[in-house]
Scaffold this motif. Structure first.
Motif, short mmCIF file in Angstrom:
data_model
loop_
_atom_site.label_atom_id
_atom_site.label_comp_id
_atom_site.label_asym_id
_atom_site.label_seq_id
_atom_site.Cartn_x
_atom_site.Cartn_y
_atom_site.Cartn_z
N ALA A 180 6.78 109.97 96.82
CA ALA A 180 7.39 109.20 97.89
C ALA A 180 8.89 108.51 96.61
O ALA A 180 9.66 108.07 97.98
CB ALA A 180 7.14 107.47 98.66
N SER A 250 14.02 108.89 104.94
CA SER A 250 12.79 109.52 105.26
C SER A 250 12.73 109.39 107.15
O SER A 250 13.60 108.70 107.29
CB SER A 250 11.59 108.24 105.17
OG SER A 250 11.04 108.06 103.42
N ASP A 294 14.42 105.53 97.73
CA ASP A 294 13.63 106.43 98.31
C ASP A 294 12.91 105.70 98.55
O ASP A 294 11.61 106.03 99.14
CB ASP A 294 13.48 107.69 96.78
CG ASP A 294 12.78 109.20 97.38
OD1 ASP A 294 12.38 108.69 98.60
OD2 ASP A 294 12.51 109.51 96.46
N ALA A 295 11.77 104.57 97.28
CA ALA A 295 10.86 104.41 97.08
C ALA A 295 11.22 103.47 99.10
O ALA A 295 10.24 102.94 99.87
CB ALA A 295 10.36 103.05 96.60
N SER A 297 13.33 103.71 101.62
CA SER A 297 13.58 104.59 102.84
C SER A 297 11.70 104.84 102.70
O SER A 297 11.34 104.78 104.21
CB SER A 297 14.10 105.99 102.25
OG SER A 297 13.17 106.68 101.72
N THR A 298 10.67 105.04 102.26
CA THR A 298 9.33 105.35 102.79
C THR A 298 8.90 103.90 103.25
O THR A 298 8.29 104.13 103.91
CB THR A 298 8.66 105.71 101.15
OG1 THR A 298 9.41 106.56 100.81
CG2 THR A 298 6.86 106.01 101.75
#
Ligand code: ADP
Ligand code: MG
Length: 351
Positions: A180, A250, A294-295, A297-298
């Motif tokens: 992720a 995501s 990124d983190a 969005s997850t």
């Protein structure tokens, strides 16, 4: 001594001088415009996804080569849980004991733990046993039994990760999965390389994570398209613009498994052990670093729209949420620059 020149000689000298100046100007102009317009693009598979680097300015080809080499090293030496050589794979293999790892890896895990904590565990990199069990997108994808899910969930918990003295450890039976955040980390590492280059601007996309760096040729903000989560990869829902930064998306369309008419996607809720079911079909997050975008969005995908808002604030991030009902929620910082272009969706505001 005073020399005298004929008028003809003077004219000729003047003409030659003017020609020389014009020539220099032309070379100069050509040089500068050449620099401004030079661009190099490379697309290739890396980190298990399609990576595209669009580079502006001098030495683009060299820079692209260096970027793709660095991505391969990042995967092989740091992040992959499949390649036994990587720090993450070595931590997993030694579960219950500690192993020395690179300072960068410690840094990634510290930041991941911060997002885990602030998201109340909606994002958790110790989900490895569960993600391997489902293996959605992999060769052994299947719907596990409740007993298997319960057993895997027993191993999940970022609090058990220990990072001390250059060593890292997870609890026995526990496994790290940086799937992720890997693409966001890649964007951070590439940004650091671009700072050392002679390039003037760049757009890098690593799967669903994007880095917008430096100056856009011609000036102005970079424009980012938001994918239609229900459409083909090329179809858009809308777009927004940014002077630069990190953006990750995501979505539940990325990797799926369909069994008996039921579709399961690859973002799992660490509370239930099943694919997250928060009413969203995609979330796009802009954040101060690639790892964070990124983190988050997850995490936001798991949390859903309302519960994500305090988390985004905490990390100075902004987002675009798309719900199953095709409503699009945009946080304040992006509201001005966002344009909805797809009539199948409607803009909604916070309730
Ligand atoms: P993508 O990999 O499609 O860009 P994400 O960045 O959202 O999507 O990451 C999803 C991947 O992260 C999954 O394939 C899995 O390996 C892992 N993962 C799934 N759910 C979680 C979660 N709740 N917390 C942390 N990692 C997760
Ligand atoms: Mg992510």
């Amino acid at each position: 001594m005073h020399r005298t020149y004929s008028k003809k000689t003077l004219w000729r000298a003047l003409l030659l001088g003017a020609l020389a100046v014009a020539l220099l100007l032309l070379i100069g102009l050509d040089f500068w415009s050449g620099q401004r317009e030079a661009s190099f693009e490379k697309s290739s598979l890396a980190m298990g996804t399609v990576v595209t680097a669009q580079l502006y300015g001098p030495d683009g080809e060299e820079a692209a080569g260096a970027i793709f080499d660095a991505l391969q090293a990042l995967e092989q030496e740091r992040l992959s849980w499949r390649l036994s050589s990587s720090d993450i794979a070595r931590i997993n293999a030694a579960a219950g004991g500690s192993v020395p790892v690179a300072p960068q890896t410690i840094g990634y895990l510290q930041q991941a733990a911060a997002v885990s904590q602030k998201s109340g565990g909606a994002f958790d990199c110790t989900l490895g046993a569960l993600t391997q069990l489902w293996d959605i997108g992999g060769e052994n994808a299947r719907v596990p039994s409740q007993a298997e899910i319960d057993a895997a969930l027993q191993t999940v918990g970022y609090q058990s990760v220990s990072l001390q003295g250059g060593q890292a450890a997870v609890a026995k039976g526990q496994a790290l999965d940086l799937g992720a955040i890997g693409k966001g980390i890649a964007c951070d590492e590439i940004a650091a390389m671009l700072e050392q280059s002679r390039l003037s601007g760049a757009v890098i996309s690593v799967g669903g994570s994007i880095l917008l760096w430096g100056q856009r040729p011609g000036g102005g903000d970079w424009k980012i398209g938001v994918r239609d989560p229900r459409g083909e990869a090329s179809e858009q829902l809308g777009s927004f613009s940014l002077p630069g930064g990190y953006v990750s998306t995501s979505g539940n369309y990325e990797r799926t498994l369909t069994v008996n008419g039921q579709t399961y996607h690859h973002i799992l809720d660490p509370k239930t052990g099943y694919p997250a079911d928060s009413g969203l079909i995609s979330v796009t997050v802009m954040a101060p670093t690639g790892l964070l975008s990124d983190a988050l969005s997850t995490a936001c995908f798991v949390l859903g729209y309302q519960d994500s808002l305090p988390l985004l604030k905490e990390f100075h991030a902004e987002a675009i949420f798309v719900t199953q009902e095709r409503a699009v929620f945009v946080t304040e910082g992006l509201r001005q620059s966002f344009t909805l272009t797809n009539g199948d969706y409607h803009l909604a505001s916070a309730g």
